[in-house]
Scaffold this motif. Structure first.
Motif, PDB file in Angstrom:
ATOM      1  N   TYR A  51      33.938  45.439  50.463  1.00 55.17           N
ATOM      2  CA  TYR A  51      34.986  44.962  50.951  1.00 55.17           C
ATOM      3  C   TYR A  51      34.941  43.404  50.982  1.00 55.17           C
ATOM      4  O   TYR A  51      34.489  42.881  51.694  1.00 55.17           O
ATOM      5  CB  TYR A  51      35.409  45.434  52.558  1.00 55.17           C
ATOM      6  CG  TYR A  51      35.431  46.727  52.739  1.00 55.17           C
ATOM      7  CD1 TYR A  51      36.628  47.530  52.825  1.00 55.17           C
ATOM      8  CD2 TYR A  51      34.272  47.768  52.831  1.00 55.17           C
ATOM      9  CE1 TYR A  51      36.920  48.833  53.070  1.00 55.17           C
ATOM     10  CE2 TYR A  51      34.428  49.149  52.946  1.00 55.17           C
ATOM     11  CZ  TYR A  51      35.650  49.735  53.125  1.00 55.17           C
ATOM     12  OH  TYR A  51      35.765  50.999  53.263  1.00 55.17           O
ATOM     13  N   ASP A  74      42.404  48.429  46.357  1.00 53.32           N
ATOM     14  CA  ASP A  74      43.410  47.490  46.931  1.00 53.32           C
ATOM     15  C   ASP A  74      43.092  46.046  46.755  1.00 53.32           C
ATOM     16  O   ASP A  74      41.891  45.854  46.877  1.00 53.32           O
ATOM     17  CB  ASP A  74      43.374  47.885  48.671  1.00 53.32           C
ATOM     18  CG  ASP A  74      44.605  47.092  49.380  1.00 53.32           C
ATOM     19  OD1 ASP A  74      45.667  47.346  48.853  1.00 53.32           O
ATOM     20  OD2 ASP A  74      44.086  46.345  50.413  1.00 53.32           O
ATOM     21  N   GLY A  75      44.074  45.321  46.522  1.00 53.87           N
ATOM     22  CA  GLY A  75      43.859  43.873  46.335  1.00 53.87           C
ATOM     23  C   GLY A  75      43.513  43.599  44.873  1.00 53.87           C
ATOM     24  O   GLY A  75      43.702  44.511  44.113  1.00 53.87           O
ATOM     25  N   ARG A  90      43.330  44.551  39.259  1.00 54.79           N
ATOM     26  CA  ARG A  90      44.122  44.728  40.650  1.00 54.79           C
ATOM     27  C   ARG A  90      44.181  46.201  41.005  1.00 54.79           C
ATOM     28  O   ARG A  90      43.583  46.938  40.192  1.00 54.79           O
ATOM     29  CB  ARG A  90      45.685  44.223  40.312  1.00 54.79           C
ATOM     30  CG  ARG A  90      45.723  42.697  39.982  1.00 54.79           C
ATOM     31  CD  ARG A  90      47.030  42.116  39.951  1.00 54.79           C
ATOM     32  NE  ARG A  90      46.997  40.668  39.293  1.00 54.79           N
ATOM     33  CZ  ARG A  90      46.929  39.780  40.390  1.00 54.79           C
ATOM     34  NH1 ARG A  90      46.758  40.094  41.657  1.00 54.79           N
ATOM     35  NH2 ARG A  90      46.864  38.441  39.838  1.00 54.79           N
ATOM     36  N   GLU A  91      44.777  46.509  41.829  1.00 55.10           N
ATOM     37  CA  GLU A  91      44.634  47.977  42.476  1.00 55.10           C
ATOM     38  C   GLU A  91      45.000  48.937  41.301  1.00 55.10           C
ATOM     39  O   GLU A  91      45.919  48.915  40.511  1.00 55.10           O
ATOM     40  CB  GLU A  91      45.728  48.300  43.566  1.00 55.10           C
ATOM     41  CG  GLU A  91      45.893  49.453  43.975  1.00 55.10           C
ATOM     42  CD  GLU A  91      46.809  49.740  45.327  1.00 55.10           C
ATOM     43  OE1 GLU A  91      47.261  50.765  45.586  1.00 55.10           O
ATOM     44  OE2 GLU A  91      47.392  48.938  45.879  1.00 55.10           O
ATOM     45  N   CYS A 115      40.046  42.078  49.137  1.00 56.41           N
ATOM     46  CA  CYS A 115      40.333  43.090  48.415  1.00 56.41           C
ATOM     47  C   CYS A 115      39.208  44.111  48.574  1.00 56.41           C
ATOM     48  O   CYS A 115      38.220  43.632  49.282  1.00 56.41           O
ATOM     49  CB  CYS A 115      40.232  42.688  46.887  1.00 56.41           C
ATOM     50  SG  CYS A 115      38.665  42.082  46.301  1.00 56.41           S
TER      51      CYS A 115
END
Length: 250
Positions: A51, A74-75, A90-91, A115
């Motif tokens: 994270y 994510d992100g 990216r995701e 992200c």
């Protein structure tokens, strides 16, 4: 999940991941090795969910002796390395780095936003520790997804994916909708890791941040009432010691 399962007192059952803090303040949920499962999982060195907040990340640092698969949940994460590669994943996108004889890279949040994603370290066999460093990436549309009984399965590494490793490996992102059976070759090892939601593995409670190590090549039965997401990763062991020294695998 019961406390006995989470501490690994029931052989072969799920255990909870463990929070680690590294880089410039990045928090990760590590599946292994941890105090709950204090081992590597040949051919895998470690696995974790990271994270990265906007003011944290992994500035330029060295690696050697293994391969890295990063998969974004994510992100977006910006990668730059000593090969001259600059790429933002990216995701749903994935990257593979062969560190081999040595590489330097950075992993930082892109677009000024947080992200998170998954990172897997795969040991290189002794004969390939000095391989030339290499890099490849795949966009979400390049990763094949198919509907199977009880699940939707995206192949991050394996048949149909453009990403390849020097170790035979299958890396699946699985949205379980009902009941799904995961299998691997008898002589392989692997693990399931909970990404979101809740269900059961082999009849035992399983949720986000939990891991089920599998070292006997058995089939694993996953089921859910509400729907849950896991990754299921397996590979052929090298049968060689894994000697990790920080960012290096000797």
């Amino acid at each position: 999940m019961s406390q006995s399962d989470r501490t690994g007192e029931r052989p072969g059952g799920p255990v909870a991941g463990e929070t680690v803090r590294h880089g410039t303040g990045v928090n990760s949920n590590r599946a292994f090795p941890t105090s709950n499962y204090p081992h590597n999982l040949d051919p895998f060195v470690l696995f974790e969910r990271f994270y990265i907040e906007p003011d944290t990340g992994f500035p330029t640092h060295p690696h050697r002796g293994f391969e890295i698969v990063s998969y974004m949940l994510d992100g977006a994460m910006a990668h730059e390395d000593s090969l001259g590669v600059a790429h933002t994943a990216r995701e749903g996108a994935a990257m593979r780095i062969t560190t081999g004889r040595g590489i330097e890279h950075s992993e930082l949040p892109a677009d000024g936003a947080a992200c998170n994603g998954l990172q897997l370290w795969v040991n290189l066999p002794r004969a390939e520790k000095d391989a030339e460093p290499d890099y490849e990436d795949a966009e979400p549309a390049e990763l094949p997804t198919e509907e199977r009984d009880g699940a939707s399965v995206t192949t991050v590494v394996g048949e149909g994916s453009p990403l390849s490793l020097r170790t035979p490996t299958e890396y699946l992102d699985v949205a379980v909708t009902d009941a799904w059976s995961w299998s691997m070759p008898d002589d392989w090892a692997g693990f399931c890791y909970g990404v979101a939601g809740e269900g059961t593995v082999d009849g035992r409670d399983f949720g986000e941040g939990d891991v089920l190590p599998v070292t006997d090549g058995r089939d694993v039965e996953l089921a859910t009432d509400e729907g849950f997401r896991v990754v299921a990763v397996s590979g052929r062991p090298h049968g060689e010691p894994i000697r990790q020294r920080g960012p290096f695998v000797l």
